[in-house]
Write an enzyme that holds these catalytic residues in place. Sequence first.
Site, mmCIF file in Angstrom:
data_model
loop_
_atom_site.group_PDB
_atom_site.id
_atom_site.type_symbol
_atom_site.label_atom_id
_atom_site.label_comp_id
_atom_site.label_asym_id
_atom_site.label_seq_id
_atom_site.Cartn_x
_atom_site.Cartn_y
_atom_site.Cartn_z
ATOM 1 C CG ASP A 83 -1.971 -1.042 1.237
ATOM 2 O OD1 ASP A 83 -2.310 -1.468 0.089
ATOM 3 O OD2 ASP A 83 -2.148 -1.695 2.327
ATOM 4 C CE LYS A 135 2.264 -2.366 -4.468
ATOM 5 N NZ LYS A 135 1.993 -2.181 -2.907
ATOM 6 N N GLY A 177 -4.657 -4.288 -3.455
ATOM 7 C CA GLY A 177 -5.560 -3.323 -3.882
ATOM 8 C C GLY A 177 -4.924 -2.250 -4.482
ATOM 9 C CG HIS A 178 -2.527 -1.783 -6.856
ATOM 10 N ND1 HIS A 178 -2.060 -2.757 -7.694
ATOM 11 C CD2 HIS A 178 -1.810 -2.221 -5.608
ATOM 12 C CE1 HIS A 178 -1.148 -3.738 -7.160
ATOM 13 N NE2 HIS A 178 -1.082 -3.345 -6.009
ATOM 14 C CD GLN A 181 0.689 -8.724 -2.544
ATOM 15 O OE1 GLN A 181 1.395 -9.363 -3.290
ATOM 16 N NE2 GLN A 181 -0.818 -8.601 -2.693
#
Length: 417
Positions: free
Chosen positions: A14, A17, A41-42, A221
């Site tokens: 988180d 990225k 989750g991006h 990650q």
Amino acid sequence: MMKADVIVGIQWGDEGKGKIVDKLALEYDMVCRSQGGHNAGHTIWVDGVKYALHLIPSGVLNPKAINVVGNGVVLSPESIIKEMEQFENLEGRLFISDKAHLNLSYHALIDQAKERLKGDKAIGTTGKGIGPSYSDKINRIGHRVGELLDPEALCTKILDYFAQNKPIFDVMDIHAPAREELLAELNGFKANLAPYITDTTQMLWKALDEDNQKVLLEGAQGTMLDIDHGTYPYVTSSSTVSAGACTGLGINPKDIGKVTGIVKAYCTRVGNGPFPSEDLGEDGARLGKQGHEFGTTTGRARRCGWFDAVATRYASRLNGCDELALMKLDVLDGFDEVKVCVAYEYNGKEIDYVPVDLENVTPIYKTFKGWTNSVGVRKFEDLPASAQEYVKVIEEVAKTKVGIISTSPERDDTIIL
Ligand code: GDP
Ligand code: IMO
Ligand code: MG
């Protein structure tokens, strides 16, 4: 012959990225994911519109970039199909490796059951079945994306898998699906995904060797969650470091060009496990509030704390970072003082490395003057003086130069140095 550049998270995930990959994707022809699954989750903001990505590479908002989901990914067909609905015309812009492993609904059930059985030793996984699908892969009992092209045969294999594992699954109260139901589901996956499934390794070789294309590899990650180098067992189940991009896409170490490590100007972690610079007091709560630190995938509150220079140096060396992208500098706005963990105390001594039992260290901090009004700044010289000073400190303590600074979630609120 072109080299592929790498974007890698160097904290506990988180880091931002997605924002950087989206920004840089405008200059690349291809963006590739090499590991992880829909645990990632991006979040990307462009002109006030929010996009949440889990499996589709963060290059998807650049209409010219081709997006590749590599063999090292564990793919939930259900999740990616849902995610694909946000976009039009992905055919010819999205490709999924036939060698990627399938993450099916029973993997999530196993993940959740195992977490429940662990009680207070739970890892705090995302519950998305990541560990169980990678275990099946390593155990050589997994099923691959290419097998979706023959649903009848895959259905038989999955039912055999259930039969072989019945005693174990019974304990977890997980039961084999009915054949017709499973077959219908697999047929649906094939209908939605068949046009995207291909040999992505060949594609990537052609792009690099023949077509002189610019390729960006997007990590999911972060380094401290790496299966080998992270805070085991409180890690994810894949190689999150830059070297993992090679095995996860079928390229070799000589194919790698520039490596950019993504770090927040402070630190967060979701789930359990050691986090030396965590701040359990008011400052941590304030970082969480100002940084909107809630997980994109599970909505869980992220644990917050100060920048950890020791962990960053470790991660920078592991990944071979040429530079850092320092994210969320604006979140530190308004603090009178900001802290940086510059060393650890370990067994009564000061150390500057990451020991295997990271839970046994105490952070040693240095304090720096805070600032206000860095949000949205797009030029280094327009940053408040003490924010400029903080960036220099980070470069020095992390022993890696800062090449990018981010001052808001928006694509263009970014300083390229
Ligand atoms: P990823 O998993 O590394 O892609 O990061 P996430 O998207 O899960 O979390 C980063 C969060 O921070 C997202 O909500 C982004 O919109 C947000 N973000 C990224 N860069 C910045 C920044 O410079 N400032 C602020 N305030 N938010 C940012
Ligand atoms: P992105 O790509 C932050 C964490 C989970 C848990 C541990 C294991 O958005 O940076 P898993 O479900 O992978 O078996 O959970 O890893 N985790 C993440 N934390 N960002 C992520 O991805 C994460 N993916 C997994 O919270 O602690
Ligand atoms: Mg994330």
